[in-house]
Scaffold this motif. Structure first.
Motif, mmCIF file in Angstrom:
data_model
loop_
_atom_site.group_PDB
_atom_site.id
_atom_site.type_symbol
_atom_site.label_atom_id
_atom_site.label_comp_id
_atom_site.label_asym_id
_atom_site.label_seq_id
_atom_site.Cartn_x
_atom_site.Cartn_y
_atom_site.Cartn_z
ATOM 1 N N PHE A 393 0.877 -1.165 0.000
ATOM 2 C CA PHE A 393 0.000 0.000 0.000
ATOM 3 C C PHE A 393 0.914 1.215 0.000
ATOM 4 C CE2 PHE A 393 -2.731 3.225 2.006
ATOM 5 C CZ PHE A 393 -3.932 3.036 1.325
ATOM 6 N N GLY A 394 0.951 1.957 -1.115
ATOM 7 C CA GLY A 394 1.945 3.012 -1.178
ATOM 8 C C GLY A 394 1.596 4.152 -2.107
ATOM 9 N N ASP A 395 2.461 5.145 -2.112
ATOM 10 C CA ASP A 395 2.279 6.311 -2.965
ATOM 11 C C ASP A 395 2.441 5.910 -4.431
ATOM 12 O OD1 ASP A 395 2.188 9.457 -2.707
ATOM 13 O OD2 ASP A 395 3.570 8.984 -4.346
ATOM 14 N N TYR A 396 1.635 6.551 -5.309
ATOM 15 C CA TYR A 396 1.642 6.159 -6.723
ATOM 16 C C TYR A 396 3.004 6.347 -7.382
ATOM 17 C CZ TYR A 396 1.677 11.033 -8.325
ATOM 18 O OH TYR A 396 2.040 12.338 -8.592
ATOM 19 N N THR A 397 3.826 7.249 -6.865
ATOM 20 C CA THR A 397 5.123 7.515 -7.497
ATOM 21 C C THR A 397 6.045 6.304 -7.456
ATOM 22 O OG1 THR A 397 5.948 8.437 -5.416
ATOM 23 C CG2 THR A 397 5.053 9.983 -7.029
ATOM 24 N N ILE A 398 5.802 5.355 -6.563
ATOM 25 C CA ILE A 398 6.681 4.177 -6.469
ATOM 26 C C ILE A 398 5.968 2.904 -6.916
ATOM 27 C CG2 ILE A 398 8.258 5.120 -4.746
ATOM 28 C CD1 ILE A 398 6.635 3.777 -2.596
ATOM 29 N N TRP A 399 4.916 3.047 -7.724
ATOM 30 C CA TRP A 399 4.212 1.875 -8.261
ATOM 31 C C TRP A 399 5.172 0.954 -9.017
ATOM 32 C CZ3 TRP A 399 3.635 0.121 -13.286
ATOM 33 C CH2 TRP A 399 2.680 -0.889 -13.495
#
Length: 478
Positions: A393-399
């Protein structure tokens, strides 16, 4: 001053040898822009992981839904349940071979965009635009932001642009049935693809000689589009269920004037207004002169796309490329000579120099590389205690660090935070997205244990693990 014979047989008495130097200079600037801004034009563009997540979910998670961002159709594409499977399969084929990386997306988007421009250039030659004019037009088009942006991101517009160019070329070659079929496939990629059959029909309505030929050509175009309907239904058997429940449909976009308004009036600094002034002047000159041939077609194409913008009302400025190519063609046709076209070509390239220079100066140290994503992935594996993909579950920048089981930290997905193996979030994101959740937002409602921090350029990624497997109730304020 010299005389040049264009490939149409037109004798251009205003051509001079300096025209070539102006074109060379414009081409050099175009190459400079593409090289200098590679990977940093929009380094944290949310649409890059968003659309790649659609494709990844379809091909590798066997889901038509937007598993990463949680968006639901029809309030957006919401995955590939209703549109986009042709583009998604094309992206999967390329990225499975070359990697799901930012470099791969830049390469594929540019390849598809320039392939579309190549087909469009063949179409322009077919309708009587001279070779020198096509060259000047192409260089100007690729530096202007509507094309440059399309060629620098993972959104599906480049595939629609490719099919648009192919459909117009087929129509000009006297293949209206195939033109209609190809045009209808563009609609499958995204709803805005409806402009493609409209443009193909506009060409046949304007260019066909005589009512009898026009009627037959338009009938063949319609038959071709109808042939694509069973193809669409085969790809999207769940389309009717996608609209349920209808009471959740957000209709606020119906009050928006459309993508042209968004492009010219809602972009930052209103930086496209000078272009609008040029296009308005070209329209005024065309109406006064009523030039035949390609100028008439360019005017008809621009008028049809303008009507589509106001009728469809979708506020996505990326769609402007489907209008821009025709409006720019009208500018070059009003110019009339290759000498004037070379001035316009160079002026377009110089016009973008301050804007692209500013972008380079601001973003040259921004963005995340494959090495950055690899370091985040390695840390996640180490924390999870396995080399297999784990729910993140994370920020989109590190997808890009772990696309296999990535859920974007936004308000749509808030309840899923406690079900992840690792939370990878930011407290100071490089771009403020209204729906995005920071580490503080998530920790306010979930019991998380801080494990590690990783500095990536100007971004600090914080990694957490849930303190217990059960998920507490989310805070009502989020």
């Amino acid at each position: 001053m010299t005389t040049a014979i264009d490939n149409t047989g037109f004798q251009d008495k205003t051509y001079d040898s300096w025209s070539d130097y102006r074109v060379y200079a414009a081409a050099a600037l175009a190459i400079l822009y593409y090289v200098a801004l590679w990977g940093i034009y929009r380094p944290y563009n949310i649409d890059d992981p968003w659309f790649l997540a659609y494709s990844y979910s379809l091909c590798h998670r066997q889901s038509e839904l937007d598993l990463a961002f949680g968006n639901k159709f029809p309030n957006g594409m919401g995955g590939t349940i209703a549109f986009g499977k042709f583009a998604a399969y094309a992206q999967c084929a390329f990225f499975d071979r070359f990697g799901w990386t930012r470099t791969s997306l830049e390469v594929l988007s540019k390849l598809v965009s320039f392939a579309g421009l190549g087909l469009l250039s063949l179409f322009l030659a077919r309708i009587g635009v001279g070779r020198r004019m096509v060259l000047c037009y192409g260089i100007a088009f690729i530096v202007l932001e509507s094309f440059f942006g399309m060629a620098s991101q993972a959104k599906y517009e480049c595939f629609v642009f490719l099919l648009m160019s192919g459909s117009l070329l087929l129509a000009s070659l006297g293949r209206p049935f195939m033109a209609g079929f190809v045009a209808a496939l563009a609609v499958e990629i995204q709803p805005m693809g409806i402009v493609v059959p409209v443009l193909a029909g506009t060409y046949l309505a304007v260019a066909a000689d005589g009512w009898h030929h026009r009627r037959r050509a338009l009938a063949a175009l319609t038959a071709g589009t109808c042939l694509a309907v069973p193809v669409y239904l085969l790809l999207h058997p769940n389309i009717l269920s996608a609209f349920n429940p209808v009471n959740r449909i957000d209709g606020t976009w119906l009050f928006h004037p459309g993508f042209l308004y968004s492009y010219f009036w809602e972009t930052q600094y209103k930086r496209h207004l000078p272009e609008l002034a040029v296009f308005a002047a070209a329209v005024a000159l065309y109406i006064r002169r009523r030039d035949p041939g390609p100028g008439r077609l360019a005017f008809a194409f621009a008028a049809a796309a303008t009507a589509a913008s106001f009728l469809l009302k979708w506020p996505n400025y990326h769609y402007t490329v489907f209008w821009y190519w025709a409006a720019l063609l009208l500018v070059f046709q009003v110019a009339g000579t290759s000498r004037r076209a070379s001035f316009i070509c160079l002026a377009a390239a110089l016009y973008l120099l301050p804007q692209y220079g500013y972008v380079y100066a601001r973003n040259r140290a921004q963005g995340l590389s494959e090495a950055h994503f690899a370091s985040v992935r390695s840390a996640i594996h180490e924390i999870a205690g396995t080399q297999e993909p784990v729910p993140v579950f994370g920020d989109y920048t590190i997808w890009f660090a772990m696309p296999e089981l990535f859920t974007v930290a936004n308000r749509e997905n808030f309840a899923l935070a406690g079900e992840s193996a690792v939370v990878a979030c930011l407290d100071d994101p490089p771009v403020r997205e209204p729906q995005a959740l920071t580490c503080s937002d998530i920790r306010a409602a979930f019991d998380l244990v801080a494990v590690r921090e990783i500095d990536l350029n100007s971004i600090r990624v914080k990694l957490f693990v849930p303190a217990r497997p059960d998920r507490p109730e989310p805070d009502a304020g989020l």
